[in-house]
Motif scaffolding. Sequence first.
Motif, mmCIF file in Angstrom:
data_model
loop_
_atom_site.group_PDB
_atom_site.id
_atom_site.type_symbol
_atom_site.label_atom_id
_atom_site.label_comp_id
_atom_site.label_asym_id
_atom_site.label_seq_id
_atom_site.Cartn_x
_atom_site.Cartn_y
_atom_site.Cartn_z
ATOM 1 N N GLN A 16 -26.257 16.147 5.191
ATOM 2 C CA GLN A 16 -26.253 15.164 6.271
ATOM 3 C C GLN A 16 -27.693 14.927 6.699
ATOM 4 O OE1 GLN A 16 -24.942 16.091 10.409
ATOM 5 N NE2 GLN A 16 -23.445 14.437 10.072
ATOM 6 N N VAL A 17 -28.075 13.679 6.772
ATOM 7 C CA VAL A 17 -29.430 13.304 7.163
ATOM 8 C C VAL A 17 -29.366 12.599 8.513
ATOM 9 C CG1 VAL A 17 -31.476 11.991 6.530
ATOM 10 C CG2 VAL A 17 -30.069 13.034 4.743
ATOM 11 N N LEU A 18 -30.140 13.096 9.461
ATOM 12 C CA LEU A 18 -30.166 12.521 10.803
ATOM 13 C C LEU A 18 -31.508 11.859 11.059
ATOM 14 C CD1 LEU A 18 -28.936 12.182 13.660
ATOM 15 C CD2 LEU A 18 -29.999 14.391 14.250
ATOM 16 N N LEU A 19 -31.455 10.606 11.468
ATOM 17 C CA LEU A 19 -32.653 9.866 11.881
ATOM 18 C C LEU A 19 -32.526 9.580 13.363
ATOM 19 C CD1 LEU A 19 -32.928 7.295 8.932
ATOM 20 C CD2 LEU A 19 -34.475 9.191 9.385
ATOM 21 N N ALA A 20 -33.420 10.187 14.159
ATOM 22 C CA ALA A 20 -33.376 10.001 15.607
ATOM 23 C C ALA A 20 -33.813 8.585 15.969
ATOM 24 C CB ALA A 20 -34.271 11.020 16.297
ATOM 25 N N VAL A 66 -36.260 -0.313 6.440
ATOM 26 C CA VAL A 66 -36.604 1.007 6.981
ATOM 27 C C VAL A 66 -35.531 2.025 6.590
ATOM 28 C CG1 VAL A 66 -36.773 2.360 9.120
ATOM 29 C CG2 VAL A 66 -38.032 0.207 8.894
ATOM 30 N N LEU A 67 -34.280 1.636 6.749
ATOM 31 C CA LEU A 67 -33.188 2.547 6.420
ATOM 32 C C LEU A 67 -33.147 2.841 4.917
ATOM 33 C CD1 LEU A 67 -30.320 1.210 8.703
ATOM 34 C CD2 LEU A 67 -31.623 3.322 8.983
ATOM 35 N N GLN A 68 -33.408 1.816 4.095
ATOM 36 C CA GLN A 68 -33.425 2.033 2.650
ATOM 37 C C GLN A 68 -34.548 2.985 2.264
ATOM 38 O OE1 GLN A 68 -31.163 0.944 0.145
ATOM 39 N NE2 GLN A 68 -32.352 2.590 -0.810
ATOM 40 N N ASN A 69 -35.712 2.801 2.867
ATOM 41 C CA ASN A 69 -36.832 3.710 2.607
ATOM 42 C C ASN A 69 -36.497 5.128 3.045
ATOM 43 O OD1 ASN A 69 -38.378 1.629 1.561
ATOM 44 N ND2 ASN A 69 -39.369 1.166 3.512
ATOM 45 N N ALA A 70 -35.784 5.238 4.168
ATOM 46 C CA ALA A 70 -35.402 6.556 4.666
ATOM 47 C C ALA A 70 -34.435 7.240 3.701
ATOM 48 C CB ALA A 70 -34.767 6.428 6.046
ATOM 49 N N VAL A 71 -33.529 6.456 3.142
ATOM 50 C CA VAL A 71 -32.589 7.000 2.152
ATOM 51 C C VAL A 71 -33.353 7.527 0.944
ATOM 52 C CG1 VAL A 71 -30.804 6.378 0.482
ATOM 53 C CG2 VAL A 71 -30.600 5.620 2.857
ATOM 54 N N ASN A 72 -34.314 6.734 0.464
ATOM 55 C CA ASN A 72 -35.101 7.160 -0.699
ATOM 56 C C ASN A 72 -35.894 8.429 -0.389
ATOM 57 O OD1 ASN A 72 -34.172 4.887 -2.024
ATOM 58 N ND2 ASN A 72 -35.989 3.663 -1.562
ATOM 59 N N PRO A 90 -27.470 9.942 -6.398
ATOM 60 C CA PRO A 90 -26.698 10.365 -5.223
ATOM 61 C C PRO A 90 -25.856 9.224 -4.659
ATOM 62 C CG PRO A 90 -28.997 11.050 -5.046
ATOM 63 C CD PRO A 90 -28.921 10.106 -6.199
ATOM 64 N N LYS A 91 -24.756 9.583 -4.023
ATOM 65 C CA LYS A 91 -23.922 8.601 -3.326
ATOM 66 C C LYS A 91 -24.216 8.683 -1.835
ATOM 67 C CE LYS A 91 -20.128 8.701 -6.680
ATOM 68 N NZ LYS A 91 -18.671 8.960 -6.885
ATOM 69 N N ILE A 92 -24.511 7.552 -1.247
ATOM 70 C CA ILE A 92 -24.888 7.491 0.166
ATOM 71 C C ILE A 92 -23.751 6.892 0.970
ATOM 72 C CG2 ILE A 92 -26.622 6.720 1.810
ATOM 73 C CD1 ILE A 92 -27.677 8.522 -0.462
ATOM 74 N N GLU A 93 -23.431 7.532 2.091
ATOM 75 C CA GLU A 93 -22.356 7.021 2.950
ATOM 76 C C GLU A 93 -22.851 6.978 4.400
ATOM 77 O OE1 GLU A 93 -17.703 7.972 4.195
ATOM 78 O OE2 GLU A 93 -18.770 9.269 2.780
ATOM 79 N N ASN A 114 -24.514 10.545 5.016
ATOM 80 C CA ASN A 114 -24.217 11.648 4.109
ATOM 81 C C ASN A 114 -24.751 11.340 2.709
ATOM 82 O OD1 ASN A 114 -22.803 13.197 6.036
ATOM 83 N ND2 ASN A 114 -20.916 12.046 5.642
ATOM 84 N N VAL A 115 -25.263 12.359 2.058
ATOM 85 C CA VAL A 115 -25.741 12.253 0.689
ATOM 86 C C VAL A 115 -24.902 13.207 -0.162
ATOM 87 C CG1 VAL A 115 -27.688 12.520 -0.871
ATOM 88 C CG2 VAL A 115 -28.076 11.732 1.480
#
Length: 482
Positions: A16-20, A66-72, A90-93, A114-115
């Motif tokens: 789980q990835v959290l972006l504040a 920004v979100l796509q860059n954060a996913v990468n 990876p599958k991103i949700e 989620n990754v």
Amino acid sequence: MQVTETLSQGLKREFQVLLAANELEERLTSELSTLKDKAQIKGFRPGKVPVAHLRKLYGRSVMADVLQNAVNEANQKIVTENNLKLALEPKIEFPGEQSIVERALDAKDDVSFNVALEVLPTFELVDLSDVSLTKQVAKPSDAEVDEAITRMASSNRAFAPREEGAAAETGDRVTIDFVGRIDGTEFEGGTGEGIDLELGSGSFIPGFEEQLVGAKVGDKRVVKSTFPEAYGAAHLAGKDAEFDVTVTAIQAPGETKIDDELAKTFGMESLEKLKEAVSTAIGSDFEAQSRRKLKKDLLDALDTKYAFELPPSLVHQEFAAVWAQVEQDLKSREKSFEDEGTTEEKATAEYRKIAERRVRLGLVLAQVGETADIKVSDDEVNQALIARVRQYPGQEQQVWDFYRKNAQALAELRAPIFEEKVVDHVLAQVTLTEEPVSKEVLFADEDDAEAGAEGQSETKSATDASASTGTDEGLPAVAKAD
């Protein structure tokens, strides 16, 4: 960015990835500041557009980047920090609630995603010193070389028109026009004009040529024949056909001479040199078959040496490709599983085992290559590309450009080169003996369906499925012997 592992089960991992919200705001502001210096908006001088105005105009689209860059970044962080080797991307949700996404796009709330990924299994390479393999080898006999040269001489001999009113004999070359029909309907590839056919050559489908023996120039005959069950064009296989044939010319063969003059027509200085060249060519075919059989035996031996968990997605991907090819083949031949003496359930289990084997052996060969630091040079890839380009006369530049601009296509050229290098490396670790055999023994298993399936590249994650287009461009279907 906060990354937390939430699942570690077998080869499956989830994080789980959290972006504040404040981090989203910082990233968005940074991107907008960069955009400020480039944006050209009516009413503002270059570089003087207020960030607030840019945010109003482009905020959400920039936040999407920004979100796509954060996913990468998150993916890279997960792989690097956990020292993972991924089986697939990876599958991103992201959250399913639209309101959460909307607030994240405005940088007004935290967002998490989620990754889910699958990793490659880890296993130790086994000792192969106890593996013994036999390489069947065959050398061209004088009779085989003479037979090949006789065929070459026959194809190179001159033909002269028969006297007026003469009937065609076996060995004659007849020129024919024909129209073919199946169930009364003309079919693609069943029509030809001015086609030369040597009677008795077996160039056309069974029974066709024999029915023209005795014909004279100007004769019209109805030729009835049946396409073989294993015919290359699936839509014609096993079908009864009827051809309206008109004989427009008959030529008798001249004397077949096998001498130095024949050799010169093939670019050789003497008959002896021609025999040497033919022997070398046949020997190359024999060696290629010997290599195919040895490679299959090696892969069989490797398959008994390894047992480890396989990435489910890779197996599913491989099985899907194999199964699609099976279904396409059945459909094109208008057959069912029952016609093949099995059931869909049994066939599914069988082909799933094949998919699992391919994935397993692919992973083994890949690790062997990595451990041994086996490389494929750019020059080797270029040579393979040149060979591929030469297969498309008249389209060389288009084919060259396609591969040069397509990394995946180049990878498909590189993979078999890598695989053969790895196979050579593994063969050096086993006990190998040679067994002289006849041509018949060497090619005995050539039509074995399983051998054909296993002979495909084991390092590919999926098998290429291609549908037959029927006939070679420019050739009538009836001219295909198989």
